[in-house]
Design a protein around this motif. Structure first.
Motif, PDB file in Angstrom:
ATOM      1  N   THR A 297     -46.338  99.123 -76.644  1.00 41.56           N
ATOM      2  CA  THR A 297     -47.497  98.391 -77.134  1.00 41.56           C
ATOM      3  C   THR A 297     -47.934  98.913 -78.488  1.00 41.56           C
ATOM      4  OG1 THR A 297     -49.036  99.913 -76.057  1.00 41.56           O
ATOM      5  CG2 THR A 297     -48.393  97.956 -74.803  1.00 41.56           C
ATOM      6  N   LYS A 298     -48.694  98.084 -79.184  1.00 42.36           N
ATOM      7  CA  LYS A 298     -49.266  98.485 -80.472  1.00 42.36           C
ATOM      8  C   LYS A 298     -50.304  99.570 -80.218  1.00 42.36           C
ATOM      9  CE  LYS A 298     -52.007  96.696 -84.308  1.00 42.36           C
ATOM     10  NZ  LYS A 298     -52.736  95.513 -84.799  1.00 42.36           N
TER      11      LYS A 298
ATOM     12  N   TYR B 228     -42.658  95.092 -72.451  1.00 40.87           N
ATOM     13  CA  TYR B 228     -43.614  94.603 -73.445  1.00 40.87           C
ATOM     14  C   TYR B 228     -43.913  93.129 -73.219  1.00 40.87           C
ATOM     15  CZ  TYR B 228     -38.978  93.570 -75.275  1.00 40.87           C
ATOM     16  OH  TYR B 228     -37.678  93.160 -75.398  1.00 40.87           O
TER      17      TYR B 228
ATOM     18  N   ASP C 258     -43.808  90.466 -77.809  1.00 41.43           N
ATOM     19  CA  ASP C 258     -43.316  91.408 -78.812  1.00 41.43           C
ATOM     20  C   ASP C 258     -41.798  91.464 -78.674  1.00 41.43           C
ATOM     21  OD1 ASP C 258     -43.170  93.393 -80.769  1.00 41.43           O
ATOM     22  OD2 ASP C 258     -44.626  94.705 -79.807  1.00 41.43           O
TER      23      ASP C 258
ATOM     24  N   CYS D  36     -40.924  99.824 -92.292  1.00 45.10           N
ATOM     25  CA  CYS D  36     -41.354  98.848 -91.276  1.00 45.10           C
ATOM     26  C   CYS D  36     -40.836  97.456 -91.611  1.00 45.10           C
ATOM     27  CB  CYS D  36     -42.875  98.862 -91.116  1.00 45.10           C
ATOM     28  SG  CYS D  36     -43.497 100.356 -90.315  1.00 45.10           S
TER      29      CYS D  36
ATOM     30  N   SER E 239     -41.348  97.866 -83.652  1.00 44.96           N
ATOM     31  CA  SER E 239     -41.802  96.616 -83.053  1.00 44.96           C
ATOM     32  C   SER E 239     -41.354  95.460 -83.923  1.00 44.96           C
ATOM     33  CB  SER E 239     -43.327  96.616 -82.944  1.00 44.96           C
ATOM     34  OG  SER E 239     -43.789  95.329 -82.606  1.00 44.96           O
TER      35      SER E 239
ATOM     36  N   LYS F   1     -42.975  92.679 -84.050  1.00 40.51           N
ATOM     37  CA  LYS F   1     -44.163  91.910 -84.413  1.00 40.51           C
ATOM     38  C   LYS F   1     -44.772  92.506 -85.683  1.00 40.51           C
ATOM     39  CE  LYS F   1     -47.732  89.439 -82.067  1.00 40.51           C
ATOM     40  NZ  LYS F   1     -48.336  89.178 -80.775  1.00 40.51           N
TER      41      LYS F   1
ATOM     42  N   HIS G  70     -47.339  95.690 -86.309  1.00 38.94           N
ATOM     43  CA  HIS G  70     -47.328  96.686 -85.231  1.00 38.94           C
ATOM     44  C   HIS G  70     -46.671  97.988 -85.665  1.00 38.94           C
ATOM     45  CE1 HIS G  70     -48.220  94.083 -81.462  1.00 38.94           C
ATOM     46  NE2 HIS G  70     -48.859  93.607 -82.515  1.00 38.94           N
ATOM     47  N   CYS G  71     -45.575  97.904 -86.406  1.00 40.62           N
ATOM     48  CA  CYS G  71     -44.893  99.109 -86.870  1.00 40.62           C
ATOM     49  C   CYS G  71     -45.817  99.923 -87.778  1.00 40.62           C
ATOM     50  CB  CYS G  71     -43.606  98.738 -87.614  1.00 40.62           C
ATOM     51  SG  CYS G  71     -42.717 100.145 -88.306  1.00 40.62           S
TER      52      CYS G  71
ATOM     53  N   ALA H 119     -48.889 100.110 -87.639  1.00 38.47           N
ATOM     54  CA  ALA H 119     -49.915 100.712 -86.789  1.00 38.47           C
ATOM     55  C   ALA H 119     -49.360 101.878 -85.971  1.00 38.47           C
ATOM     56  CB  ALA H 119     -50.515  99.657 -85.866  1.00 38.47           C
TER      57      ALA H 119
ATOM     58  N   GLN I  13     -46.236 101.624 -83.992  1.00 32.37           N
ATOM     59  CA  GLN I  13     -45.342 101.228 -82.902  1.00 32.37           C
ATOM     60  C   GLN I  13     -43.905 101.326 -83.404  1.00 32.37           C
ATOM     61  OE1 GLN I  13     -46.217  97.418 -81.146  1.00 32.37           O
ATOM     62  NE2 GLN I  13     -44.714  97.684 -79.519  1.00 32.37           N
TER      63      GLN I  13
END
Length: 170
Positions: free
Chosen positions: A19-20, A48, A51, A64, A92, A94, A97-98, A100, A102
């Motif tokens: 998850t994020k 997940y 995603d 990312c 990730s 999405k 998300h990366c 952030a 993930q």
């Protein structure tokens, strides 16, 4: 004598899955990975929703970049099996998300019981520390380590042959 190696499956993210990050996590994905030892044959279980997981190279991991993954895991519940030793990079799929957090780097080692053959080495994970703290987990990585290891292997083989010949001539 052939020894069977035991493979393990690791669930990424524990109960909450892939998850994020919200900022309230007790550890990052890379901190979790640094506490585990991964070997050829082990696997990661990703769970997940809405995603995906992208297997990427080091540059895409660092930036990312979701545009050109090596491999994409989708459909909510997927297993990724390590088929070689070296570094694997996951982000990730999405957007946002990366950035952030993930994202995950896994260092896979050769299992001692499975080191019968000669697995192919992975590409060099990075040229220097890019500020993500990876060196603090694994130590600095030597440049061209694969080449140095190969040269050392040839030297040790030749030295062993010379010693055997000297012994036989005595």
């Amino acid at each position: 004598m052939v020894t069977a190696a035991t493979a393990f499956q690791f669930k990424v993210g524990g109960d909450k899955g892939w998850t994020k990050p919200t900022g309230n996590e007790s550890e990052t994905y890379n901190e979790w990975a640094s506490r585990n030892r991964f070997h050829v044959g082990d696997s990661l279980y990703f769970e997940y929703n809405n995603d995906s997981v992208l297997v990427v190279d080091h540059t895409s991991y660092t930036n990312c970049n979701v545009a050109d993954p090596i491999f994409k895991l989708k459909d909510g519940k997927r297993v990724f099996v390590f088929d070689r030793y070296g570094f694997f990079y996951f982000i990730s799929g999405k957007r946002g998300h990366c950035l952030a957090g993930q994202k995950l780097i896994v260092r896979v080692m050769v299992h001692p019981a499975a080191a019968i053959g000669s697995p192919q080495p992975a590409p060099s994970p990075m040229e220097d520390d890019d500020g993500d703290g990876w060196d603090s987990f694994w130590g600095p990585l030597p440049h061209n380590s694969t080449i140095k290891q190969t040269v050392a292997s040839y030297f040790m083989t030749a030295l062993g042959g010379v010693l055997v010949m000297m012994y036989l001539l005595m």
